[in-house]
Design an enzyme around this catalytic site. Structure first.
Site, mmCIF file in Angstrom:
data_model
loop_
_atom_site.group_PDB
_atom_site.id
_atom_site.type_symbol
_atom_site.label_atom_id
_atom_site.label_comp_id
_atom_site.label_asym_id
_atom_site.label_seq_id
_atom_site.Cartn_x
_atom_site.Cartn_y
_atom_site.Cartn_z
ATOM 1 N N CYS A 1 38.595 46.120 62.024
ATOM 2 C CA CYS A 1 39.998 46.538 62.160
ATOM 3 C C CYS A 1 40.875 46.023 61.019
ATOM 4 C CB CYS A 1 40.560 46.084 63.507
ATOM 5 S SG CYS A 1 40.743 44.290 63.633
ATOM 6 N N HIS B 1 41.589 35.924 42.987
ATOM 7 C CA HIS B 1 40.339 36.203 43.703
ATOM 8 C C HIS B 1 40.426 35.878 45.194
ATOM 9 C CE1 HIS B 1 37.769 36.119 39.743
ATOM 10 N NE2 HIS B 1 38.504 37.190 39.864
ATOM 11 N N CYS C 1 38.756 41.135 58.978
ATOM 12 C CA CYS C 1 37.827 41.816 59.885
ATOM 13 C C CYS C 1 37.239 43.050 59.211
ATOM 14 C CB CYS C 1 38.545 42.208 61.174
ATOM 15 S SG CYS C 1 37.429 43.075 62.304
ATOM 16 N N SER D 1 34.718 30.354 32.253
ATOM 17 C CA SER D 1 33.705 30.805 31.295
ATOM 18 C C SER D 1 34.154 32.078 30.586
ATOM 19 C CB SER D 1 32.368 31.010 32.011
ATOM 20 O OG SER D 1 32.550 31.844 33.134
HETATM 21 P P1 OAD Z 1 32.482 29.537 35.905
HETATM 22 O O1 OAD Z 1 31.697 28.723 36.891
HETATM 23 O O2 OAD Z 1 31.885 30.793 35.374
HETATM 24 O O3 OAD Z 1 32.801 28.634 34.625
HETATM 25 C C1 OAD Z 1 33.270 27.331 34.766
HETATM 26 C C2 OAD Z 1 33.709 26.878 33.389
HETATM 27 O O4 OAD Z 1 34.344 25.635 33.530
HETATM 28 C C3 OAD Z 1 32.573 26.721 32.385
HETATM 29 O O5 OAD Z 1 32.930 27.365 31.182
HETATM 30 C C4 OAD Z 1 32.482 25.191 32.186
HETATM 31 O O6 OAD Z 1 32.145 24.827 30.854
HETATM 32 C C5 OAD Z 1 33.900 24.770 32.488
HETATM 33 N N1 OAD Z 1 34.063 23.406 33.018
HETATM 34 C C6 OAD Z 1 33.297 22.756 33.915
HETATM 35 N N2 OAD Z 1 33.807 21.557 34.227
HETATM 36 C C7 OAD Z 1 34.958 21.435 33.510
HETATM 37 C C8 OAD Z 1 35.974 20.434 33.404
HETATM 38 N N3 OAD Z 1 35.917 19.307 34.097
HETATM 39 N N4 OAD Z 1 37.012 20.670 32.571
HETATM 40 C C9 OAD Z 1 37.090 21.828 31.865
HETATM 41 N N5 OAD Z 1 36.175 22.811 31.930
HETATM 42 C C10 OAD Z 1 35.120 22.617 32.743
HETATM 43 O O7 OAD Z 1 33.914 29.761 36.567
HETATM 44 P P2 OAD Z 1 34.966 30.930 36.382
HETATM 45 O O8 OAD Z 1 35.189 31.261 34.961
HETATM 46 O O9 OAD Z 1 36.124 30.558 37.234
HETATM 47 O O10 OAD Z 1 34.493 35.066 41.056
HETATM 48 O O11 OAD Z 1 34.239 32.122 37.065
HETATM 49 C C11 OAD Z 1 34.978 33.277 37.262
HETATM 50 C C12 OAD Z 1 34.619 33.913 38.548
HETATM 51 O O12 OAD Z 1 33.216 34.113 38.626
HETATM 52 C C13 OAD Z 1 34.925 33.107 39.796
HETATM 53 O O13 OAD Z 1 36.254 33.207 40.214
HETATM 54 C C14 OAD Z 1 34.034 33.737 40.775
HETATM 55 C C15 OAD Z 1 32.795 33.705 39.941
HETATM 56 O O14 OAD Z 1 31.762 34.406 40.398
HETATM 57 C C16 OAD Z 1 34.169 35.682 42.187
HETATM 58 O O15 OAD Z 1 33.599 35.115 43.110
HETATM 59 C C17 OAD Z 1 34.591 37.102 42.195
#
Ligand code: OAD
Length: 231
Positions: A120, A109, A117, A180
């Site tokens: 450009c 990501h 930019c 998640s």
């Molecule tokens: P999320 O914020 O959707 O999910 C975070 C996950 O981490 C959840 O399932 C929590 O239960 C788990 N969690 C939290 N603390 C934890 C810990 N200490 N140990 C283990 N697990 C823990 O994050 P992502 O799945 O990364 O994309 O989200 C995917 C994408 O959605 C991100 O990269 C971003 C977001 O919008 C973009 O911005 C395009």
């Protein structure tokens, strides 16, 4: 599973960095000024109100600038030192895996330290925390810069995606950590590895969209379980 495998992949999400103090997107800590990340991390939000989107990224820049790799990042880096081929595929934009010492890191990501930019397309890297002037302008053509991250509705960098899919189709073990599992196409990588015969091990505080696919699930904090598991 891990001790008998030479090719290991860790697919990491925001939960991986939660214990380093970087807010996750969903769940506790996800809200900023009452906005959901899904309302801010889009090209439409940026077109409508670039200052608001930059202010949110500046808040995240400050948190990431303060953050240090946690015990989970360090355990994955140490696993590589044992001679196994460890690839980290991360949805995080915080560079904490590289800072912990992992050398094969695919940033699916993008990176929060990169700006592009809108005029450009020049690329700039700036690893300082908060930017002092928002929105930042291109030093070359004076158009507005945008964060060098992938937003909802945008394609992933093609090389990063291809390298990730290839790595997953050759993996023996896939660790899915702190994600998640609801954001595609990153979430497609677990089925790719599974179909290619890899064991899938999930580490997350709670069950997720990918739990049913996993051979094993550990519902514990990544920074707690990873050092124990990988020892
Ligand atoms: P999320 O914020 O959707 O999910 C975070 C996950 O981490 C959840 O399932 C929590 O239960 C788990 N969690 C939290 N603390 C934890 C810990 N200490 N140990 C283990 N697990 C823990 O994050 P992502 O799945 O990364 O994309 O989200 C995917 C994408 O959605 C991100 O990269 C971003 C977001 O919008 C973009 O911005 C395009």
């Amino acid at each position: 599973m891990i001790s008998e495998s030479a090719r290991i992949i860790a697919l990491t999400g925001a939960g991986m960095s939660a214990e380093s103090g970087v807010p996750t997107f969903r769940g506790r800590g996800g809200l900023w000024r009452n906005y959901e990340p899904q309302q801010l991390a889009t090209p439409e939000a940026f077109a409508r109100d670039p200052l608001l989107v930059w202010e949110w990224y500046n808040w995240r820049r400050a948190a990431i600038h303060e953050a240090q790799p946690n015990a989970g990042h360090k355990a994955l880096a140490a696993l590589e030192q044992t001679g196994r081929h460890v690839t980290i595929i991360t949805q995080n934009v915080d560079s904490l895996h590289s800072r912990a010492g992992s050398t094969h890191v695919i940033e699916l990501h993008g990176s929060i330290w990169k700006s592009v930019c809108t005029g450009c397309a020049a690329v700039f890297w700036d690893r300082r925390g908060k930017l002092s002037t928002l929105p930042p302008l291109c030093p070359e053509c004076h158009q507005m810069l945008r964060p060098g991250v992938v937003w909802f509705g945008e394609s992933l960098p093609p090389m990063a995606w291809q390298a990730s899919a290839e790595a997953c189709s050759e993996a023996e073990v896939l660790l899915v950590i702190g994600s998640s599992g609801v954001v595609y196409p990153a979430a497609d990588l677990a089925p790719i590895a599974r179909q290619a015969g890899a064991w899938v091990i999930e580490i997350n505080l709670e069950p997720t969209a990918l739990s049913s696919l996993a051979d094993l699930s550990f519902h514990e904090a990544a920074g707690q379980i990873l050092p124990k598991l990988l020892q």
